[in-house]
Design an enzyme around this catalytic site. Structure first.
Site, PDB file in Angstrom:
ATOM      1  N   HIS A  55       0.854  -1.189   0.000  1.00 51.72           N
ATOM      2  CA  HIS A  55       0.000   0.000   0.000  1.00 51.72           C
ATOM      3  C   HIS A  55       0.890   1.238   0.000  1.00 51.72           C
ATOM      4  CE1 HIS A  55      -3.950  -1.811   1.744  1.00 51.72           C
ATOM      5  NE2 HIS A  55      -3.341  -2.678   0.959  1.00 51.72           N
ATOM      6  N   GLU A  57       0.889   3.890   1.798  1.00 45.14           N
ATOM      7  CA  GLU A  57       1.330   4.322   3.124  1.00 45.14           C
ATOM      8  C   GLU A  57       2.496   3.481   3.628  1.00 45.14           C
ATOM      9  OE1 GLU A  57      -3.294   4.501   3.338  1.00 45.14           O
ATOM     10  OE2 GLU A  57      -1.769   3.435   2.183  1.00 45.14           O
ATOM     11  N   CYS A  85      -6.417   2.164   5.570  1.00 44.21           N
ATOM     12  CA  CYS A  85      -7.094   0.940   5.999  1.00 44.21           C
ATOM     13  C   CYS A  85      -6.557   0.529   7.374  1.00 44.21           C
ATOM     14  CB  CYS A  85      -6.847  -0.167   4.980  1.00 44.21           C
ATOM     15  SG  CYS A  85      -5.125  -0.742   4.944  1.00 44.21           S
ATOM     16  N   CYS A  88      -2.700  -0.117   7.408  1.00 40.10           N
ATOM     17  CA  CYS A  88      -1.920   1.117   7.328  1.00 40.10           C
ATOM     18  C   CYS A  88      -2.086   1.969   8.583  1.00 40.10           C
ATOM     19  CB  CYS A  88      -2.300   1.888   6.074  1.00 40.10           C
ATOM     20  SG  CYS A  88      -1.826   0.998   4.565  1.00 40.10           S
TER      21      CYS A  88
END
Length: 156
Positions: A55, A57, A85, A88
């Site tokens: 992801h 992040e 999410c 993260c």
């Protein structure tokens, strides 16, 4: 902040999101800054890397940690185009990020405000300040356009 403000940092995160789109990843981009100076960037690379944890992040946090030589990112902020999410948001807490700034809200998977409030949950050992809706319309439009394009491609 001495360097860039939230709006300017979000512009860089949006650039990263647009790059994610070039390899058919969901267009999410992230930037880590300390005192307004960028120390890490990331964009979604799950499709590119075949990695469910790639992801934006997570990749931005990794880059920032490598830049400073520490896993603790005290004094830093994470600016991301989409509400983080659960994975993260957990990484935000574990890396000791001071502030998370996000653009579009994620009502289906957002774990900073929408479904859960992990980043500033008082039961955890660290809490991050949350700033929501920075350039939210622009960030949301990137996602809407991406998924509309995918739906059109599937219907052909």
């Amino acid at each position: 902040m001495i360097g860039m403000d939230h709006d300017a940092l979000m512009a860089l995160a949006i650039e990263q999101a647009e790059l994610a789109r070039t390899h058919d990843d969901v267009p999410v981009g992230a930037v880590v800054a300390r005192n307004g100076d960028v120390i890490g960037v990331g964009r979604n690379q799950r499709e590119l890397d075949g990695d469910p944890t790639a992801h934006a992040e997570i990749l931005a946090l990794r880059a920032a940690s490598q830049e400073v030589g520490l896993w603790r990112l005290d004094g830093c902020e994470l600016v991301v185009t989409l509400e983080p999410c659960a994975m993260c948001a957990g990484a935000i807490v574990l890396s000791r990020i001071d502030r998370v700034v996000y653009g579009a809200t994620d009502p289906k998977a957002g774990a900073v405000r929408s479904l859960m409030q992990i980043a500033d949950d008082p039961r955890l050992n660290h809490r991050a300040e949350v700033v929501a809706d920075v350039r939210a319309e622009e960030c949301g439009r990137l996602l809407k356009d991406f998924f509309a394009e995918r739906r059109r491609a599937r219907s052909r």
